[in-house]
Design a protein around this motif. Sequence first.
Motif, PDB file in Angstrom:
ATOM      1  N   ARG A 182       0.863  -1.177   0.000  1.00  0.00           N
ATOM      2  CA  ARG A 182       0.000   0.000   0.000  1.00  0.00           C
ATOM      3  C   ARG A 182       0.900   1.228   0.000  1.00  0.00           C
ATOM      4  O   ARG A 182       1.794   1.352   0.844  1.00  0.00           O
ATOM      5  N   VAL A 183       0.692   2.116  -0.938  1.00  0.00           N
ATOM      6  CA  VAL A 183       1.562   3.278  -1.092  1.00  0.00           C
ATOM      7  C   VAL A 183       1.436   4.191   0.120  1.00  0.00           C
ATOM      8  O   VAL A 183       0.334   4.603   0.505  1.00  0.00           O
ATOM      9  N   ILE A 184       2.572   4.513   0.742  1.00  0.00           N
ATOM     10  CA  ILE A 184       2.574   5.474   1.846  1.00  0.00           C
ATOM     11  C   ILE A 184       3.281   6.770   1.446  1.00  0.00           C
ATOM     12  O   ILE A 184       3.052   7.811   2.051  1.00  0.00           O
ATOM     13  N   GLY A 186      -2.223   5.327  -0.447  1.00  0.00           N
ATOM     14  CA  GLY A 186      -3.295   4.360  -0.233  1.00  0.00           C
ATOM     15  C   GLY A 186      -3.518   3.410  -1.387  1.00  0.00           C
ATOM     16  O   GLY A 186      -4.203   2.402  -1.227  1.00  0.00           O
ATOM     17  N   ASP A 187      -2.951   3.718  -2.570  1.00  0.00           N
ATOM     18  CA  ASP A 187      -3.078   2.805  -3.702  1.00  0.00           C
ATOM     19  C   ASP A 187      -2.425   1.459  -3.394  1.00  0.00           C
ATOM     20  O   ASP A 187      -1.374   1.402  -2.729  1.00  0.00           O
ATOM     21  N   LEU A 188      -3.037   0.384  -3.882  1.00  0.00           N
ATOM     22  CA  LEU A 188      -2.420  -0.930  -3.801  1.00  0.00           C
ATOM     23  C   LEU A 188      -1.562  -1.137  -5.041  1.00  0.00           C
ATOM     24  O   LEU A 188      -2.017  -0.903  -6.167  1.00  0.00           O
ATOM     25  N   VAL A 189      -0.321  -1.561  -4.845  1.00  0.00           N
ATOM     26  CA  VAL A 189       0.597  -1.763  -5.960  1.00  0.00           C
ATOM     27  C   VAL A 189       1.361  -3.064  -5.784  1.00  0.00           C
ATOM     28  O   VAL A 189       1.541  -3.562  -4.674  1.00  0.00           O
ATOM     29  N   LYS A 247      -0.337  -0.669 -10.512  1.00  0.00           N
ATOM     30  CA  LYS A 247      -1.496  -0.454  -9.643  1.00  0.00           C
ATOM     31  C   LYS A 247      -2.447  -1.634  -9.737  1.00  0.00           C
ATOM     32  O   LYS A 247      -2.720  -2.138 -10.824  1.00  0.00           O
ATOM     33  N   VAL A 248      -2.951  -2.055  -8.598  1.00  0.00           N
ATOM     34  CA  VAL A 248      -3.830  -3.220  -8.517  1.00  0.00           C
ATOM     35  C   VAL A 248      -5.272  -2.759  -8.349  1.00  0.00           C
ATOM     36  O   VAL A 248      -5.558  -1.805  -7.604  1.00  0.00           O
ATOM     37  N   ASP A 249      -6.175  -3.426  -9.042  1.00  0.00           N
ATOM     38  CA  ASP A 249      -7.608  -3.169  -8.879  1.00  0.00           C
ATOM     39  C   ASP A 249      -7.956  -3.255  -7.390  1.00  0.00           C
ATOM     40  O   ASP A 249      -7.728  -4.275  -6.743  1.00  0.00           O
TER      41      ASP A 249
END
Length: 304
Positions: A24-26, A37-40, A93-95
Motif C-alpha cells: 500500500r503506497v505510503i 493508499g493505492d495498492l501496488v 497499480k492493482v484493482d
Amino acid sequence: MEGKYGWAPPGKTRLVLGHESLGRVIDPGPSSPFKTGDLVVGIVRRPDPVPCPNCAVGEWDMCRNGLYTERGIKEIDGFMSQRWRTEPEYAIKVDRSLGILGVLLEPATVVTKALEHVREIGRRSFWEPQTVLVTGAGPIGLLAALIAKLCGREVHVLDRMETGPKPDLVRALGATYHHGSVKEVGIEPDAIIECTGVGQVIAESIQTVAPSGIVCLTGVGHGGVITSTACADIAAAAVLKNNVIVGSVNANKRHWYRAGEFLARADRSWLAKLITRRVRPEDFEQALERTPDDIKVVVQFSEI
C-alpha cells in the motif's frame, strides 16, 4: 531459501527474498502517478545496464545477455519486508476490489506470457487450439488453468494429488482434473503448459501433444541424465508432428497489465482459496518449516 540459487546485491553476502509482492503506497513521491493508499505490486525484473536489444525496448523478460537483475533472486533485494521502495515505472497499480488477492498478480504474469507465446507461435500455420493441458496444480498451474478458461479453452489439469483442494479448485473452474501420468490423460491436447519441471512429465508431454501442438515449459526443476535413445525418441515425436517446445520465464509490462485484467475478471472466492493462510512477519520462518508440500501462497504481511 537454501542459497542454492540466486545472487546477493554487489558488495553484500545476503539477499532479501520476496519475488511476489503487494504493498500500500505510503509515499508516492512528487511526480508519481500513484496516490497514497493505492495498492501496488512491484515488477520483479530490471533491464541490464548495457542494454541488450530486447531490454532496450522494454522486453527485459527476453534479455539476450543475462545481465538483467531481479528482485529477490538476482542482485536486488526482494520485497519480503514491512516496507519497500521501488521506482514508479516498476510498480503496477492493482484493482482495489482485489484487495489482498493482488499478491497473485506476479505469478499470473508468468502464465499470461506463456499463453501469449503459445498463441503467437501457433500463428506459424493454420491452427485453432481448443484443448489445453496444464501439468501441475500449484499456484502457477492453477492460474494457468484459470486464464485458459477465461480465454474460452477446454482445460485439463494433471497433478499427482487424488483428492483435496487441487481437484476441487480445478473442477470449480469448469475444467477437468486428472491424476497419474500425462499418457493416461486420454487426450491429445493442442497445447500443454508445463508447470512442474519434472523430467518425466516433460518427456511425456512432448510425446503426447497433438500434431502441430505446442509445449510451453514454465517449470524449473532438475533431473537425471537422459539417455541418447530416449532423447532421440522424444525429438522424433516432435519432428514427425511439427511440434514446438518453448521455454518461457518472467514477463514484461504488457503481461502485467493483461494479467491484472484476467484477475479482475476472475471469481474472488476462487482466487481466495489459493491463499491458504496468512502469517505475521515474526512467525514467517517458523511457518516455512511446517508448510506442507501442497498448494500454497503465503502472504506474510497480514496488515495490508
